[in-house]
Design an enzyme around this catalytic site. Sequence first.
Site, PDB file in Angstrom:
ATOM      1  N   HIS A 119      10.379  48.978  48.409  1.00 13.48           N
ATOM      2  CA  HIS A 119       9.228  48.520  47.550  1.00 13.48           C
ATOM      3  C   HIS A 119       9.890  48.031  46.214  1.00 13.48           C
ATOM      4  O   HIS A 119      11.032  48.525  45.996  1.00 13.48           O
ATOM      5  CB  HIS A 119       8.498  49.971  47.046  1.00 13.48           C
ATOM      6  CG  HIS A 119       7.529  49.784  46.121  1.00 13.48           C
ATOM      7  ND1 HIS A 119       7.696  49.951  44.524  1.00 13.48           N
ATOM      8  CD2 HIS A 119       5.974  49.215  45.818  1.00 13.48           C
ATOM      9  CE1 HIS A 119       6.723  49.893  43.807  1.00 13.48           C
ATOM     10  NE2 HIS A 119       5.762  49.438  44.731  1.00 13.48           N
ATOM     11  N   ASP A 142      11.773  52.830  46.574  1.00 17.59           N
ATOM     12  CA  ASP A 142      11.917  51.844  45.266  1.00 17.59           C
ATOM     13  C   ASP A 142      13.272  52.248  44.697  1.00 17.59           C
ATOM     14  O   ASP A 142      13.543  53.434  44.257  1.00 17.59           O
ATOM     15  CB  ASP A 142      10.818  52.040  44.311  1.00 17.59           C
ATOM     16  CG  ASP A 142      10.822  50.894  43.393  1.00 17.59           C
ATOM     17  OD1 ASP A 142      11.982  50.744  42.663  1.00 17.59           O
ATOM     18  OD2 ASP A 142       9.852  50.262  42.950  1.00 17.59           O
ATOM     19  N   GLU A 184       0.173  49.609  54.779  1.00 16.96           N
ATOM     20  CA  GLU A 184       0.997  50.194  53.903  1.00 16.96           C
ATOM     21  C   GLU A 184       0.180  51.556  53.023  1.00 16.96           C
ATOM     22  O   GLU A 184      -0.959  51.031  52.470  1.00 16.96           O
ATOM     23  CB  GLU A 184       1.414  49.283  52.821  1.00 16.96           C
ATOM     24  CG  GLU A 184       2.523  49.978  51.758  1.00 16.96           C
ATOM     25  CD  GLU A 184       3.302  48.552  50.895  1.00 16.96           C
ATOM     26  OE1 GLU A 184       3.640  47.596  51.526  1.00 16.96           O
ATOM     27  OE2 GLU A 184       3.241  48.847  49.779  1.00 16.96           O
ATOM     28  N   GLU A 213       9.714  42.507  49.616  1.00 15.86           N
ATOM     29  CA  GLU A 213       8.711  42.377  48.581  1.00 15.86           C
ATOM     30  C   GLU A 213       9.104  41.688  47.461  1.00 15.86           C
ATOM     31  O   GLU A 213       9.869  41.975  46.763  1.00 15.86           O
ATOM     32  CB  GLU A 213       8.247  43.927  48.148  1.00 15.86           C
ATOM     33  CG  GLU A 213       7.131  43.891  47.112  1.00 15.86           C
ATOM     34  CD  GLU A 213       6.045  45.196  46.969  1.00 15.86           C
ATOM     35  OE1 GLU A 213       6.818  46.093  47.271  1.00 15.86           O
ATOM     36  OE2 GLU A 213       4.988  45.109  47.025  1.00 15.86           O
ATOM     37  N   ASP A 248      -2.073  46.728  51.766  1.00 16.96           N
ATOM     38  CA  ASP A 248      -1.503  48.099  51.225  1.00 16.96           C
ATOM     39  C   ASP A 248      -2.948  48.543  50.322  1.00 16.96           C
ATOM     40  O   ASP A 248      -3.511  47.993  49.590  1.00 16.96           O
ATOM     41  CB  ASP A 248      -0.426  47.688  50.086  1.00 16.96           C
ATOM     42  CG  ASP A 248       0.077  48.672  49.304  1.00 16.96           C
ATOM     43  OD1 ASP A 248      -0.359  49.812  49.405  1.00 16.96           O
ATOM     44  OD2 ASP A 248       0.973  48.236  48.419  1.00 16.96           O
ATOM     45  N   GLU A 298       6.696  54.510  48.793  1.00 14.00           N
ATOM     46  CA  GLU A 298       7.243  54.101  47.452  1.00 14.00           C
ATOM     47  C   GLU A 298       7.111  55.314  46.354  1.00 14.00           C
ATOM     48  O   GLU A 298       7.446  55.219  45.451  1.00 14.00           O
ATOM     49  CB  GLU A 298       6.109  52.943  46.863  1.00 14.00           C
ATOM     50  CG  GLU A 298       4.767  53.056  47.141  1.00 14.00           C
ATOM     51  CD  GLU A 298       4.107  51.883  46.721  1.00 14.00           C
ATOM     52  OE1 GLU A 298       3.951  51.195  47.607  1.00 14.00           O
ATOM     53  OE2 GLU A 298       3.524  51.490  45.350  1.00 14.00           O
ATOM     54  N   LYS A 337      -4.209  43.592  48.948  1.00  7.80           N
ATOM     55  CA  LYS A 337      -4.251  44.914  48.396  1.00  7.80           C
ATOM     56  C   LYS A 337      -5.932  45.289  48.934  1.00  7.80           C
ATOM     57  O   LYS A 337      -6.645  44.514  49.094  1.00  7.80           O
ATOM     58  CB  LYS A 337      -4.498  44.972  46.856  1.00  7.80           C
ATOM     59  CG  LYS A 337      -3.288  44.825  46.019  1.00  7.80           C
ATOM     60  CD  LYS A 337      -2.423  46.215  46.506  1.00  7.80           C
ATOM     61  CE  LYS A 337      -0.951  46.070  45.822  1.00  7.80           C
ATOM     62  NZ  LYS A 337      -0.200  47.031  46.101  1.00  7.80           N
TER      63      LYS A 337
HETATM   64 MG    MG Z   1       2.720  49.318  47.880  1.00  8.20          MG
END
Ligand code: MG
Length: 384
Positions: free
Chosen positions: A297, A270, A221, A330, A195, A247, A168
């Site tokens: 996602h 997603d 991302e 993921e 991301d 996502e 992240k």
């Molecule tokens: Mg993400």
Amino acid sequence: MIRSIKTYRLQHKLTESFGFSQWHYDVRNALIVEVIDDSGAVGWGECYGPATVTQNAIDTFYAPLLIGWDPLRNEAAWQHCWRASLDFAMKGPMMGAISGLDMALLDLKGKLLGVSVSELMGGRVRDRVQGYATSMYFRKQPESELLETLLDEARDCVARGFGALKIKVGKNMAFDRRLIVAMREALPDTQLMADSNHAYDLPEAVKVGKLLAELDYAWFEEPLSPEMRRQFSELASKVDVPIATGECEQTRFGFQDLLSHGGVHIAQPDLAYCGGPTEALKIRAIASSKGVNVLPHCWGTQLNLASAVHFVATTSVEPGRAEVAEPLLETDLTRNPMRDEMFGQSVQIEHGELTVPTGPGLGVEPDREALANYCVQKTEKTDA
Ligand code: MG
């Protein structure tokens, strides 16, 4: 014929919060939907999004539309729900509700026909799916301590057999730079992704994107906010790292528009939010026509994970070649008892690989007793 539709709103309070660029989680919420036909067969689905809202949308709006419906007519059911709410629900949590129902209908259809969801999706291209570890969330720690925590966690992911992992970023520019560099130094041979969860403006995203490209990160991302569609192509023209997003996007129409602006190399719907697994197949067809790969996602319980495993199992990578890079799924490694302790049957993960379930339907099944332990609100609509 569908006899009953139940929803379960689940909750788990975390012992330690974890965060990303936008906020910290103290509690996990999930919304599970169960569709039962008159033979007693059951299909399970999951909705991503605000659980109280999706629960209400299913219970008061979509469930009454589908009671009495033939579960084998799952695509027609989608169109029925779509058309009934088109005027006010083309996107948003109501589409999340449709997604969970679509997933449950596909699970149910697979069970009724005795085939797996990947068989319903066109058949497996692979029996095992390579996962990438999603973890390395922020903690409420001083930054120097946090950096060490995240590096330790990343080394743990590698020790568990993951050859690819996603960090992240988007906390603040100074910390992000330190983290991106330290992670590459610590793991020179690991495939890394970053991301930001749409934390950056365009000039910031250009700076971070250049650093990621220099350190050979596999993708960047959600570098930008999803509504800034036109900025993606501008970013892509200035950085050499592949850009992933999607996502927050929904439906074939949404992805058609998103991809038409260019600058997106990897689309990430997603399956519990984009309109469901069947809609994800349509998104994949659109993406494929533009040479864009779809890597879902994936967040939540085993239901969304199993759906994504079946989806990736049926993915043909663009462009094809004899030694094609395997598509990555993921794999959330944060502690989540609603994923890891609530299912009688789960997706098997070993050395960073997920085995595609071969049983009928999704091939994962919640344990009803465990489900009840997390359930804070249940609803039921029946034909009675
Ligand atoms: Mg993400």
